[in-house]
Design an enzyme around this catalytic site. Structure first.
Site, PDB file in Angstrom:
ATOM      1  N   CYS B  86     -38.824  67.185 -10.155  1.00 37.41           N
ATOM      2  CA  CYS B  86     -39.957  67.600 -10.984  1.00 37.41           C
ATOM      3  C   CYS B  86     -39.490  68.526 -12.109  1.00 37.41           C
ATOM      4  CB  CYS B  86     -41.020  68.218 -10.089  1.00 37.41           C
ATOM      5  SG  CYS B  86     -42.681  68.205 -10.785  1.00 37.41           S
ATOM      6  N   HIS B 196     -41.886  64.425  -5.209  1.00 38.63           N
ATOM      7  CA  HIS B 196     -41.388  65.455  -4.296  1.00 38.63           C
ATOM      8  C   HIS B 196     -41.052  64.909  -2.919  1.00 38.63           C
ATOM      9  CE1 HIS B 196     -42.260  69.037  -6.788  1.00 38.63           C
ATOM     10  NE2 HIS B 196     -43.241  68.305  -7.294  1.00 38.63           N
ATOM     11  N   GLU B 198     -39.182  66.190  -0.770  1.00 35.64           N
ATOM     12  CA  GLU B 198     -39.067  67.300   0.184  1.00 35.64           C
ATOM     13  C   GLU B 198     -40.390  67.605   0.880  1.00 35.64           C
ATOM     14  OE1 GLU B 198     -39.181  67.535  -3.040  1.00 35.64           O
ATOM     15  OE2 GLU B 198     -40.080  69.430  -3.740  1.00 35.64           O
TER      16      GLU B 198
END
Lengths: 79, 219
Positions: B86, B196, B198
């Site tokens: 990002c 994302h 994660e």
């Protein structure tokens, strides 16, 4: 030395923000506006008194930080 | 696999990234402040999501010129792994470690939703945990994710199999060129992506689609 660096999008780069502003002008009643593109203005004061040296420094500032030269161009004006 | 996560003023996804790396690789990563000039000895450097410097000037523009970035560039030049998520992707493009630029979303809206991603190539350290063509879910949260580059760059990215992820099934949230969600560098050791991974590494998060990215790196 005082200078103004103006950063604008290169022609052909899509500017949705400019388009949104164009639409807002139309809804405010301003007819006949065919294009709006948004840019940035940086007013810079420098200690350098020599015009040529100041311009060289400002050009480096434009290339290295103030403009993303992938999509933007800039103009320098010594005020 | 040892990892470092760079923290800039305004980064806000560093905690999620530190957690994901520890949970999936079993090795606690190190957080490195942007003003440091040296990195610890690591295999992977991560530039996390957030709003470094408030997105002032351009998203990622000032972070790309932070003191730590010289060390990050040297690490990449030596073949070290660099992952930009990002804001991290924006920083990598501004730093010239990846080509192109991330512009304002075409809708002009900040988009926070789940998208589908197609893994376009499994031929990178980041995507070898997936099968080429595999479609996964990931969340996105960004206002400036619209990837743009010139025709010559796009041709190179395609020709060199460097588009790592595309938005799939019509879920492109930002109008990016060719539905590009993530790309790798010429030497394939630097990955930038807007979504994302994660945030999808354990069942409590609603899915584990992101796990394989980190597991594949550590393998």
């Amino acid at each position: 030395m005082k200078a103004r660096v103006t950063v604008t999008l290169k022609s052909g780069v899509l500017d949705p923000q400019g388009k949104a502003i164009e639409g807002a002008l139309a809804s405010l009643g301003f007819a006949g506006v065919s294009s709006v593109r948004q840019g940035k203005v940086f007013d810079i004061e420098m200690a350098e008194a020599d015009k040529a040296k100041a311009e060289a420094a400002l050009k480096a500032m434009g290339d290295r930080l103030l403009a993303n030269t992938v999509i933007e161009k800039y103009e320098i004006a010594i005020v | 696999m040892k990892a470092a996560v760079v923290v800039f003023p305004g980064s806000n996804r560093d905690h999620d990234m530190l957690l994901a790396l520890e949970r999936v690789t079993g090795v606690a990563p190190t957080a490195v402040w942007h003003a440091e000039t040296a990195l610890p000895k690591v295999d992977l450097v991560v530039l996390p999501g957030g709003f470094s410097y408030g997105d002032y000037l351009r998203s990622g523009a000032i972070a790309a010129r932070a003191p730590i970035m010289r060390a990050v560039a040297d690490h990449a030049a030596r073949g070290g792994l660099v992952l930009g998520v990002c804001n991290g992707f924006q920083i990598l493009c501004e730093a010239g470690l990846l080509p192109g630029v991330l512009m304002r979303n075409a809708s002009l809206r900040f988009v926070c939703r789940e998208v589908k991603l197609r893994v376009e190539t499994a031929d990178t350290a980041f995507t070898r945990g997936y099968a080429s063509g595999q479609v996964i879910r990931t969340p996105v949260a960004h206002g400036d994710g619209n990837y743009r580059c010139d025709d010559a760059t796009l041709a190179r990215l395609k020709g060199e199999d460097r588009i790592a992820f595309r938005y799939a099934d019509g879920t492109n949230p930002n109008g990016s060129l060719d539905d590009i969600a993530g790309i790798v560098s010429e030497s394939r050791n630097v990955l930038g992506l807007m979504p994302h991974p994660e945030n999808l590494i354990e069942p409590l998060q609603g899915g584990i689609d992101g796990r394989a990215l980190f597991a594949g790196l550590a393998a």
